[in-house]
Design a protein around this motif. Structure first.
Motif, PDB file in Angstrom:
ATOM      1  N   VAL A  45       0.482 -10.194  -4.425  1.00 40.25           N
ATOM      2  CA  VAL A  45      -0.958 -10.098  -4.359  1.00 40.25           C
ATOM      3  C   VAL A  45      -1.341  -9.618  -3.050  1.00 40.25           C
ATOM      4  O   VAL A  45      -2.113  -8.350  -2.595  1.00 40.25           O
ATOM      5  CB  VAL A  45      -2.034 -11.437  -4.097  1.00 40.25           C
ATOM      6  N   ALA A  46      -0.738 -10.160  -1.594  1.00 43.12           N
ATOM      7  CA  ALA A  46      -1.370  -9.566  -0.562  1.00 43.12           C
ATOM      8  C   ALA A  46      -0.790  -7.696  -0.301  1.00 43.12           C
ATOM      9  O   ALA A  46      -1.155  -6.911   0.713  1.00 43.12           O
ATOM     10  CB  ALA A  46      -0.512 -10.346   0.544  1.00 43.12           C
ATOM     11  N   LEU A  47       1.312  -7.595  -0.322  1.00 44.82           N
ATOM     12  CA  LEU A  47       1.246  -6.867  -0.731  1.00 44.82           C
ATOM     13  C   LEU A  47       0.091  -5.125  -1.348  1.00 44.82           C
ATOM     14  O   LEU A  47       0.781  -4.167  -1.686  1.00 44.82           O
ATOM     15  CB  LEU A  47       3.139  -6.582  -1.452  1.00 44.82           C
ATOM     16  N   ASN A  48      -0.326  -6.326  -2.870  1.00 52.27           N
ATOM     17  CA  ASN A  48      -0.721  -5.017  -3.816  1.00 52.27           C
ATOM     18  C   ASN A  48       0.591  -4.673  -4.854  1.00 52.27           C
ATOM     19  O   ASN A  48      -0.116  -3.085  -5.039  1.00 52.27           O
ATOM     20  CB  ASN A  48      -2.019  -3.949  -3.657  1.00 52.27           C
ATOM     21  N   VAL A  49       1.273  -5.282  -4.891  1.00 53.41           N
ATOM     22  CA  VAL A  49       2.255  -3.938  -6.020  1.00 53.41           C
ATOM     23  C   VAL A  49       2.704  -5.902  -7.338  1.00 53.41           C
ATOM     24  O   VAL A  49       2.621  -6.581  -6.852  1.00 53.41           O
ATOM     25  CB  VAL A  49       3.746  -4.568  -5.117  1.00 53.41           C
TER      26      VAL A  49
END
Length: 66
Positions: A52-56
């Motif tokens: 989620v944090a890396l948006n992947v």
């Protein structure tokens, strides 16, 4: 290649510092460091938070391709 290695390589390629990921996910930096160096396994919740944090997608690190 192991999941932790894929995540670590991704961070390097994207120029993302471990401390930044630690702050963004709320994962203690020492815990994150141990996981990224293969000394402990990521918990499912930690892996989800990283994606989620890396948006992947999780497939980015779980799939067979880089």
């Amino acid at each position: 290649m192991e999941v932790y290695q894929k995540i670590k390589n991704y961070l390097t390629r994207q120029g993302i510092k471990q401390i930044h990921l630690s702050r963004k996910t709320g994962i203690n930096n020492k815990v994150l460091n141990a996981s990224l160096n293969g000394k402990r396994r990521f918990r499912v919740e930690e892996f989800r938070d990283i994606c989620v944090a890396l948006n992947v997608s999780s497939e980015k690190f779980l799939g067979g391709k880089k």
